[in-house]
Design an enzyme around this catalytic site. Structure first.
Site, short mmCIF file in Angstrom:
data_model
loop_
_atom_site.label_atom_id
_atom_site.label_comp_id
_atom_site.label_asym_id
_atom_site.label_seq_id
_atom_site.Cartn_x
_atom_site.Cartn_y
_atom_site.Cartn_z
CE LYS A 1 73.84 20.64 41.06
NZ LYS A 1 73.05 21.17 42.20
CG LEU B 1 69.45 18.21 38.86
CD1 LEU B 1 69.07 19.52 38.16
CD2 LEU B 1 70.94 18.18 39.13
CB SER C 1 71.97 17.95 43.61
OG SER C 1 71.87 19.36 43.61
CB ILE D 1 66.76 24.17 46.04
CG1 ILE D 1 65.35 24.71 46.34
CG2 ILE D 1 66.70 22.67 45.76
CD1 ILE D 1 64.41 24.66 45.16
N GLY D 2 67.96 22.61 48.73
CA GLY D 2 67.68 21.87 49.95
C GLY D 2 68.93 21.64 50.78
N GLY D 3 70.07 22.10 50.26
CA GLY D 3 71.35 21.89 50.93
C GLY D 3 72.43 21.44 49.97
CB SER D 4 72.31 21.01 46.30
OG SER D 4 71.16 20.20 46.35
#
Length: 572
Positions: free
Chosen positions: A141, A190, A216, A237-240
């Site tokens: 990334k 991001l 992301s 962190i949220g599903g990235s």
């Protein structure tokens, strides 16, 4: 348009940065116009173009398509292949993927080939591999720092400012013998589930250009799906990690905090902010459970030696027994998070997985009602992710007069950090939810002893199929497990087919709230043409308790094998 907008510094920076990237593709690797996607918006699938375009030789195709990570390393270290020819094949395929999907930010082909050549020389001179991942082509990334290379994360103000040192994980992976061939695209700030920014543009889904590629770590998901990298390294962190894996029909693994080095990245916020609220983690994206295991078994035991944010960890070997009678595996099925009712095809595929697992002799399946604590997790996760404010990111955008991307315009604004007292209160709420969630995993007997009830949960990755561009809805099915610090992973099951459309049949029942209302719009035929979902992947999420990362990988293998044994979509 005002002269101020025309002359905004970000525009010239973006043009220079894209030109630098585009000229890094050798002329002999450029696609003929007939192979490029059409400009008009169509549900075009480009996954077969690398095989048909004539740029890759038969050997290139075999190298990039026929090997697992472990067998590829074995072929290199046994002198059946060289690291250089393997790297060249993946660089070519990555260049093709870039032209088709816009998934790359930094093309590291010259340095990758040089690195591969040095690995070949080491093997010839010493008769042994440089490390256990000798010659493995990987991608990372864009946020990861590689010395001498930009970590712009799609922000103009960060372009042409190369990193002065490597992220700890980069140093660890190089010590293992990996070859880093490229860095991949991300969303602006991001903080979106669709990888689009002003500098590099939008990454397109290779399965269907009308739906999101995810974010992301969207560039990683696309590059791995197009076989331009053996393993992609993303963050979550949220599903990235999990969302791009779902969108592209591949496997993604979000570890617990401390298992894989995460620090030393450019994320557009002040150093240390993440550790004050909710910590993101780093993990792999791959085309098989076995490839995930190959990466994690070498990284996890060494992580503490390379990074201050890691804990001692072992990666087991051999078979694992389940918590059920006679060592059988027990899998819990949790269909809903209580905030967004899953759309019919999501519930359908969960039920199909349940039925397939029940036909396997050593797996017991148990339905789990939605825990009240889980319904509270998404809201708290959202508040914690915003707790550190957005001052530095806002400063970076303003520095070059860079506007917000359309999706971000209603979702991002400069905001102050929460006070210590406010963060403390949120962390206290988090502790309470973590404690309450323990009851779904463990039962207490009459003597006060505790016993594990099941080995892993299966639940949706999202309450909807892979949605149209910029229409990802709630992230409660993914961010909740970051809040709880449970490792979580994605397994593709099958493609969305004609039988899933249910044309003319709408959802029943009352809306559960604003998140649910937006989710239902993705199934409302007055708003969304359901045919956009055809042939997109349907996946499941697998989750064990906190720090049970090795068990997660083994449970993934158990479930993945069970799905394959009982019949799986041949398109996957």
């Amino acid at each position: 348009m005002s002269s101020c907008e025309v002359d905004a510094p970000w525009k010239g920076i973006a043009r220079r940065k894209r030109a630098e990237r585009d000229t890094a593709i050798p002329a002999v690797w450029k696609l003929d116009q007939k192979h490029l996607p059409k400009e008009n918006r169509e549900p075009e699938n480009v996954l077969s173009v690398p095989d048909q375009c004539g740029i890759l030789t038969a050997k290139d195709l075999t190298i990039t398509s026929r090997y697992s990570a472990r067998s590829l390393i074995s072929a290199i270290t046994s002198n059946h292949l060289t690291a250089k020819e393997v790297t060249a094949a993946f660089c070519k395929r990555a260049a093709i993927a870039q032209q088709l999907t816009n998934c790359l930010t930094e093309l590291l082909f010259p340095s990758a080939l040089q690195r591969a050549e040095s690995l070949d020389k080491h093997l010839a001179e010493y008769g042994k591999p440089f490390g256990p991942l000798h010659g493995l082509p990987i991608s990372m990334k864009d946020s990861f720092n590689i010395m001498g290379v930009d970590s712009s994360i799609g922000i103009a103000a960060l372009c042409f400012k190369p990193a002065k040192s490597n992220s700890p994980l980069v140093d660890l992976l190089l010590s293992l013998g990996c070859v880093i061939i490229a860095k991949t695209n991300v969303p602006q700030t991001l903080a979106a589930l669709d990888s689009n920014n002003n500098v590099f543009g939008r990454t397109m889904n290779p399965i269907n250009r009308l739906v999101t590629a995810g974010g992301s770590s969207g560039g990683e998901g696309v590059l791995v799906a197009m076989k331009g990298s053996m393993i992609g390294v993303g963050t979550d962190i949220g599903g990235s990690i999990r969302i791009p894996a779902m969108c592209n029909g591949i496997y993604g693994f979000k570890p617990s905090v401390g298992r894989v080095p995460h620090g030393g990245q450019e994320v557009g916020s002040l150093y240390g902010d993440g550790r004050a609220a909710m910590e993101a983690v780093t993990g792999p994206i791959a085309r098989s459970v076995q490839d995930l295991d190959t990466f994690l078994k070498e990284v996890v035991p060494r992580a503490e030696m390379w990074a201050e944010d890691c804990v001692p960890g072992n990666w087991g070997v051999g078979e694992m027994k389940g918590c059920g009678k006679n060592g059988n595996f027990v899998v819990g099925i949790m269909r809903r998070d209580g905030n967004c009712e899953p759309l019919p095809p999501v519930l359908k595929v969960i039920e199909e997985v349940k039925q397939k697992l029940t036909r396997v002799g050593n797996i017991e399946v148990v339905d789990i009602p939605t825990p009240q604590a889980w319904t509270k997790c998404q809201g708290l996760a959202n508040r914690l992710m915003a707790a550190n404010g957005a001052t530095r990111m806002a400063d970076l955008l303003e520095e070059t007069k860079e506007p917000l991307a359309p999706w971000m315009q209603r979702r991002f604004k400069r905001s102050p950090a929460r006070s210590i007292a406010e963060v403390r209160d949120m962390q206290a709420q988090r502790s309470s939810l973590e404690r309450r969630m323990l009851d779904i995993w463990y039962q207490t007997d009459k003597d006060g002893s505790r016993k594990r009830k099941f080995d892993a949960l299966i639940c949706p990755v999202a309450p909807h199929p892979v949605p149209p561009i910029d229409r990802w809805n709630a992230v409660g099915y993914t961010s909740s497990f970051v809040l709880l610090d449970y490792p979580a992973a994605v397994i593709p099951v099958r493609r969305f087919d004609e039988g899933d459309l249910e044309l003319g049949k709408e959802m029943g029942g009352p809306s559960l709230g604003s998140w649910d209302e937006r989710n239902r719009q993705l199934w409302d035929e007055k708003i969304t043409d359901r045919k956009v979902y055809l042939d997109t992947p349907l996946s499941i999420q697998v989750v064990p308790p906190k720090l049970h990362d090795f068990e997660l990988c083994r449970m993934m293998d158990v479930i993945d094998r069970a799905l394959s044994t009982t019949g799986r979509d041949s398109k996957l």
